[in-house]
Write an enzyme that holds these catalytic residues in place. Structure first.
Site, PDB file in Angstrom:
ATOM      1  CD  GLU A 125      14.712  -8.478 -49.843  1.00  0.00           C
ATOM      2  OE1 GLU A 125      15.552  -7.942 -49.129  1.00  0.00           O
ATOM      3  OE2 GLU A 125      14.020  -9.452 -49.485  1.00  0.00           O
ATOM      4  CG  HIS A 157      16.004 -11.538 -47.221  1.00  0.00           C
ATOM      5  ND1 HIS A 157      15.053 -10.565 -47.164  1.00  0.00           N
ATOM      6  CD2 HIS A 157      16.280 -11.856 -45.925  1.00  0.00           C
ATOM      7  CE1 HIS A 157      14.752 -10.305 -45.904  1.00  0.00           C
ATOM      8  NE2 HIS A 157      15.493 -11.088 -45.118  1.00  0.00           N
ATOM      9  NE  ARG A 209      12.941  -7.058 -42.919  1.00  0.00           N
ATOM     10  CZ  ARG A 209      13.446  -8.195 -42.425  1.00  0.00           C
ATOM     11  NH1 ARG A 209      14.689  -8.553 -42.718  1.00  0.00           N
ATOM     12  NH2 ARG A 209      12.709  -8.982 -41.656  1.00  0.00           N
TER      13      ARG A 209
HETATM   14  P1  NAP Z   1      17.295  -5.572 -32.300  1.00  0.00           P
HETATM   15  O1  NAP Z   1      17.864  -6.458 -31.249  1.00  0.00           O
HETATM   16  O2  NAP Z   1      16.033  -4.847 -32.024  1.00  0.00           O
HETATM   17  O3  NAP Z   1      18.439  -4.547 -32.736  1.00  0.00           O
HETATM   18  C1  NAP Z   1      18.210  -3.398 -33.485  1.00  0.00           C
HETATM   19  C2  NAP Z   1      19.040  -2.279 -32.905  1.00  0.00           C
HETATM   20  O4  NAP Z   1      18.933  -1.123 -33.747  1.00  0.00           O
HETATM   21  C3  NAP Z   1      18.559  -1.868 -31.501  1.00  0.00           C
HETATM   22  O5  NAP Z   1      19.663  -1.655 -30.653  1.00  0.00           O
HETATM   23  C4  NAP Z   1      17.784  -0.580 -31.803  1.00  0.00           C
HETATM   24  O6  NAP Z   1      17.717   0.298 -30.689  1.00  0.00           O
HETATM   25  C5  NAP Z   1      18.648  -0.005 -32.900  1.00  0.00           C
HETATM   26  N1  NAP Z   1      17.993   1.065 -33.659  1.00  0.00           N
HETATM   27  C6  NAP Z   1      16.674   1.226 -33.920  1.00  0.00           C
HETATM   28  N2  NAP Z   1      16.481   2.353 -34.640  1.00  0.00           N
HETATM   29  C7  NAP Z   1      17.710   2.912 -34.815  1.00  0.00           C
HETATM   30  C8  NAP Z   1      18.163   4.088 -35.459  1.00  0.00           C
HETATM   31  N3  NAP Z   1      17.297   4.925 -36.058  1.00  0.00           N
HETATM   32  N4  NAP Z   1      19.486   4.365 -35.444  1.00  0.00           N
HETATM   33  C9  NAP Z   1      20.359   3.544 -34.829  1.00  0.00           C
HETATM   34  N5  NAP Z   1      19.989   2.407 -34.189  1.00  0.00           N
HETATM   35  C10 NAP Z   1      18.682   2.092 -34.197  1.00  0.00           C
HETATM   36  O7  NAP Z   1      17.021  -6.411 -33.635  1.00  0.00           O
HETATM   37  P2  NAP Z   1      17.864  -7.654 -34.227  1.00  0.00           P
HETATM   38  O8  NAP Z   1      17.284  -8.925 -33.742  1.00  0.00           O
HETATM   39  O9  NAP Z   1      19.318  -7.386 -34.017  1.00  0.00           O
HETATM   40  O10 NAP Z   1      17.496  -7.507 -35.762  1.00  0.00           O
HETATM   41  C11 NAP Z   1      17.789  -6.326 -36.484  1.00  0.00           C
HETATM   42  C12 NAP Z   1      17.151  -6.351 -37.856  1.00  0.00           C
HETATM   43  O11 NAP Z   1      17.850  -7.259 -38.685  1.00  0.00           O
HETATM   44  C13 NAP Z   1      15.708  -6.886 -37.871  1.00  0.00           C
HETATM   45  O12 NAP Z   1      14.768  -5.871 -37.558  1.00  0.00           O
HETATM   46  C14 NAP Z   1      15.545  -7.391 -39.286  1.00  0.00           C
HETATM   47  O13 NAP Z   1      14.958  -6.417 -40.104  1.00  0.00           O
HETATM   48  C15 NAP Z   1      16.985  -7.655 -39.743  1.00  0.00           C
HETATM   49  N6  NAP Z   1      17.224  -9.088 -40.003  1.00  0.00           N
HETATM   50  C16 NAP Z   1      17.571  -9.467 -41.255  1.00  0.00           C
HETATM   51  C17 NAP Z   1      17.832 -10.793 -41.514  1.00  0.00           C
HETATM   52  C18 NAP Z   1      18.226 -11.256 -42.893  1.00  0.00           C
HETATM   53  O14 NAP Z   1      17.813 -12.321 -43.290  1.00  0.00           O
HETATM   54  N7  NAP Z   1      19.032 -10.506 -43.606  1.00  0.00           N
HETATM   55  C19 NAP Z   1      17.727 -11.764 -40.508  1.00  0.00           C
HETATM   56  C20 NAP Z   1      17.374 -11.322 -39.228  1.00  0.00           C
HETATM   57  C21 NAP Z   1      17.117  -9.978 -38.985  1.00  0.00           C
HETATM   58  P3  NAP Z   1      16.408   0.207 -29.738  1.00  0.00           P
HETATM   59  O15 NAP Z   1      16.363  -1.194 -29.203  1.00  0.00           O
HETATM   60  O16 NAP Z   1      16.678   1.240 -28.690  1.00  0.00           O
HETATM   61  O17 NAP Z   1      15.238   0.516 -30.596  1.00  0.00           O
END
Ligand code: NAP
Length: 325
Positions: free
Chosen positions: A267, A285, A238
């Site tokens: 954005e 995005h 994000r």
């Molecule tokens: P996820 O499986 O929840 O992975 C996020 C990881 O980051 C988890 O391991 C989480 O740990 C960790 N985390 C949280 N806070 C942190 C911090 N302060 N420092 C270090 N690590 C931290 O989520 P995901 O499905 O991979 O998606 C991640 C993000 O990608 C989404 O939230 C979304 O905003 C973004 N995204 C963007 C697009 C795009 O179009 N560009 C598409 C999809 C997703 P915990 O589980 O212990 O909290």
């Protein structure tokens, strides 16, 4: 009478038709996002709201949903929703995890390769008719294979990026709130390191954390200064995770070599200074933007709504506490 559902943008046909079988669906058909006022005006009789990741679903909107039982977000990130208020109001909130993981990881690799090999810049060069001859030092980039990739947030997408990086023979470091379990580390051949080690050792730093108060401006001037001057920053998480002003300065003054961005702080406004820099790849995005994945995201969002209409707990519930007695 069928229950009423509001869909804030036209989604693909298959999920929309599935929803229409069970609900009276109002879809915002204009080619722009609904304003908060428009959502509030439409919401009172609706049981469900299918929102996009860019729709700010505030307390005001949630409170206007007098019959609202679920907000099904068409995204995995849910930083656009006031989850606390939804929980207080006993409104279920769901997202679309997993189905977009591989597509977003693919895009992250595209950013890494694109920025390292100056793909967009090369394309502009050819189109401008500037390509006159082959030269030994024409548009030289950086290798990706054999380099060190630093992943911040080894969750679903971060770990899928790590697995792809293995195909490029990259060394993978990661940092997270806590170390991943051993089997995940082995699958990704990823090493848990400190924040400092990740920033100072990586050739590519890629962000895959959710946007929360803790991750807002996680990367600012200090962090950029810790990175190698030859390193690249990749952001497909994000926009506000990176302090854009500090990034502009770092790119302009050679503090880092380049950046690949799919997301921006405000954005769809892109900091005009970024538009003038060559060492940056800018995407609108599109992390999950493939036909297959957008269809699956629609089906996941619709299935969450259908579960609520049947009186069940939706599969991707983010506030399960509302179901506890
Ligand atoms: P996820 O499986 O929840 O992975 C996020 C990881 O980051 C988890 O391991 C989480 O740990 C960790 N985390 C949280 N806070 C942190 C911090 N302060 N420092 C270090 N690590 C931290 O989520 P995901 O499905 O991979 O998606 C991640 C993000 O990608 C989404 O939230 C979304 O905003 C973004 N995204 C963007 C697009 C795009 O179009 N560009 C598409 C999809 C997703 P915990 O589980 O212990 O909290």
């Amino acid at each position: 009478m069928k229950p009423e559902v509001l869909v804030t943008r036209k989604i693909l046909e298959r999920p929309l038709n599935l929803l229409k079988e069970k609900a009276e669906v109002t879809v915002h058909l204009e080619d722009r996002a609904m304003t908060p006022e428009e959502i509030v005006a439409q919401l009172p009789a609706k049981i469900a709201l299918l929102s996009m990741g860019g729709d700010p679903i505030s307390a005001k909107i949630l409170e206007s949903g007098k019959s609202l039982k679920i907000v099904a977000n068409y995204a995995v990130g849910f930083n656009n929703i006031d989850l606390g208020t939804a929980t207080c109001l006993q409104i279920a909130v769901t997202n679309t995890p997993d189905v977009l993981t591989d597509t977003t990881a693919d895009l992250t690799l595209a950013l890494i390769l694109g920025v390292a090999r100056r793909i967009a810049e090369c394309d502009r060069f050819v189109r401008a008719g500037r390509w006159k001859e082959w030269k030994p030092a024409l548009l030289l980039g950086s290798d990706v294979h054999g380099k060190t990739l630093g992943i911040i947030g080894l969750g679903r997408i971060g770990s899928a990026v790590a697995q792809r990086a293995l195909g490029f023979n990259m060394k993978v470091l990661y940092t997270d709130v806590r170390p991943a379990d051993r089997s995940m580390e082995e699958r990704c051949r990823a090493k848990f390191v400190s924040w400092e080690e990740l920033l100072t050792e990586s050739d590519f730093v890629t962000l895959h954390v959710p946007l929360t108060p803790e991750t807002t401006h996680l990367i600012g001037q200090e962090e950029l200064r810790m990175m190698k001057r030859s390193a690249f920053l990749i952001n497909a998480s994000r926009g506000p995770v990176v302090e854009e002003k500090a990034l502009v300065e770092a790119l302009r003054s050679g503090i880092i070599a380049g950046a690949g961005l799919d997301v921006f702080e405000d954005e769809p406004r892109v900091n005009p200074e970024l538009l003038h820099l060559e060492n940056i790849l800018l995407l609108p995005h599109i992390g999950s933007a493939t036909f297959e994945t957008r269809e699956k995201m629609g089906l996941v969002a619709v299935n969450n709504i259908l579960a609520v209409l049947r009186g069940e707990i939706p599969p991707n519930i983010l506030n399960p506490e509302i179901y506890r007695k």
